[in-house]
Design a protein around this motif. Structure first.
Motif, short mmCIF file in Angstrom:
data_model
loop_
_atom_site.label_atom_id
_atom_site.label_comp_id
_atom_site.label_asym_id
_atom_site.label_seq_id
_atom_site.Cartn_x
_atom_site.Cartn_y
_atom_site.Cartn_z
N SER A 148 0.83 -1.21 0.00
CA SER A 148 0.00 0.00 0.00
C SER A 148 0.86 1.26 0.00
O SER A 148 0.58 2.22 -0.73
N THR A 157 -9.65 -7.02 4.47
CA THR A 157 -9.87 -6.24 3.25
C THR A 157 -8.58 -5.81 2.58
O THR A 157 -8.42 -5.96 1.35
N GLU A 158 -7.63 -5.27 3.35
CA GLU A 158 -6.39 -4.79 2.73
C GLU A 158 -5.55 -5.93 2.20
O GLU A 158 -4.93 -5.83 1.14
N ARG A 161 -7.03 -7.19 -1.03
CA ARG A 161 -6.79 -6.23 -2.12
C ARG A 161 -5.60 -6.64 -2.97
O ARG A 161 -5.57 -6.43 -4.18
N TYR A 162 -4.58 -7.25 -2.33
CA TYR A 162 -3.34 -7.61 -3.03
C TYR A 162 -3.15 -9.11 -3.20
O TYR A 162 -2.31 -9.54 -4.00
#
Length: 297
Positions: A135, A170-171, A174-175
Motif C-alpha cells: 500500500s 480487506t487490505e 486487495r493484493y
C-alpha cells in the motif's frame, strides 16, 4: 512470431548491482538503530533495482519480505510505516512512472488456515505487514502471492479455515493472489478457493509440472486468466534444480521450459516472474531471446 505481451521479473536481489532487499537481523539483536539501518539500506537498493529494471526492459520486481526486518513482529521497536512511509511512497511513484510492477511473496510459514491459533495470528500479522508495504509502495498492479492452505490431512477443512481466516482482511485481499504448489493444490483445485475469496490465481509452471490436476499448462493458464479481471496475469517460471527436491529452483531457466511457456501462453498478457537463483542474470537472456524472435534490435 510476434512478441508476446509479457513483462519479465526476478526475485528480491540483483547480482549485477550487488543489491538486495533481504537484509535482516536476529530477533535478539532487534533495536531501533539496527532496524533503521537495515530498512534504509534495503530501500536504497530497492530504488537501485527499480532503475536497473527500467534500463533493461524488466518490468516486474519482487520485494523481499525482510524489507522491514521483523516488521510484523510485536517487538518491532518503532512505527516503521510512519518513519519509512515517505521513502516507500517515493520509490512507488518512481516504479509506477517506469512501469515497474512490485510484488511480494510471504513464506511457507504463513499459514492462515492452520489449526494452531498462534500460527494463524502470526500469519495474519505477516500478511497485514505485506499489504501495508504494498500500500505504501502504491503498486496498482502489485500482488502478494501466497500458496494455498496446507491440508494437514483434510483438504476441505483446511480450505474452510483458510477462507474463514482471510474473509474479513480487506487490505490483504486487495493484493492477495493464490499460487498452486507441487504437492497439494493444482491450479484446477485452487481455483474454487480463490473464487470464494475473490482473488486471482498465479500459475507456477514448475509446480504444474509436478502436480497438473489433469490439465495441460495451456488449460491451466487460460483457466486462471479470468481471475485477474483484465489486469496482467501473473505467472511463475522456473526450472527444476538437478538433483534437488521436487520444486527446487535451478540457477537459470532451461530453454525447454521457456519454449513450453511460449507454446502455452504467448497469446496471453502476462507478467512472468522468473524464480531462478541467478536473479536478473537468468532474466536478461529471456528478455533478449523473446525480443530477438520478434525481430527487435
Amino acid at each position: 512470431m510476434s512478441l508476446p505481451d509479457w513483462r519479465w521479473g526476478y526475485l528480491c536481489e540483483n547480482r549485477t548491482l550487488g543489491a538486495t532487499t533481504l537484509r535482516t537481523l536476529r530477533l535478539g539483536n532487534l533495536t531501533a538503530e539496527r532496524a533503521r539501518d537495515k530498512v534504509q539500506a534495503n530501500l536504497a537498493d530497492l530504488e537501485r533495482m527499480v532503475r536497473f529494471n527500467a534500463e533493461h526492459c524488466i518490468g516486474v520486481l519482487r520485494v523481499g519480505q525482510q524489507l522491514v526486518p521483523f516488521g510484523s513482529h510485536p517487538a518491532f521497536p518503532y512505527d516503521w510505516a510512519e518513519e519509512h512511509g515517505a521513502a516507500m511512497r517515493q520509490i512507488g511513484v518512481l516504479a509506477a512512472g517506469l512501469s515497474i510492477c512490485l510484488t511480494m511473496h510471504p513464506g511457507q510459514f504463513v499459514q492462515p488456515g492452520s489449526t494452531d491459533p498462534g500460527v494463524v495470528e502470526r500469519s495474519l500479522a505477516e500478511l497485514r505487514y505485506s499489504a501495508r508495504v504494498l500500500s505504501l509502495l502504491n503498486p496498482g498492479d502489485g500482488v502478494m502471492v501466497l500458496h494455498g492452505p496446507a491440508p494437514g490431512g483434510d483438504r476441505e477443512a483446511a480450505a474452510e479455515r483458510f477462507i474463514a481466516a482471510l474473509a474479513g482482511e480487506t487490505e490483504v485481499l486487495r493484493y492477495l493472489a493464490l499460487e498452486n504448489d507441487e504437492r497439494w493444490w493444482s491450479v484446477r483445485e485452487l481455483l474454487p478457493v480463490a473464487e470464494r475469496l475473490g482473488v486471482p490465481v498465479v500459475a507456477d509452471t514448475l509446480h504444474h509440472g509436478w502436480n497438473d490436476g489433469g490439465w495441460t499448462l495451456r488449460e491451466a493458464l487460460e483457466a486462471a486468466s479470468p481471475t485477474w479481471g483484465g489486469r496482467r496475469q501473473k505467472v511463475h517460471l522456473s526450472s527444476q534444480a538437478e538433483g534437488g527436491r521436487p520444486g527446487a529452483h535451478a540457477e537459470l531457466v532451461d530453454p525447454a521450459d521457456l519454449e513450453q511457456l511460449l507454446a502455452a501462453g504467448s497469446h496471453l498478457r502476462l507478467d512472468v516472474m522468473v524464480e531462478a537463483k541467478a536473479k536478473e542474470l537468468a532474466v536478461l537472456p529471456l528478455v533478449g531471446e523473446t525480443a530477438r524472435r520478434a525481430g527487435v534490435r
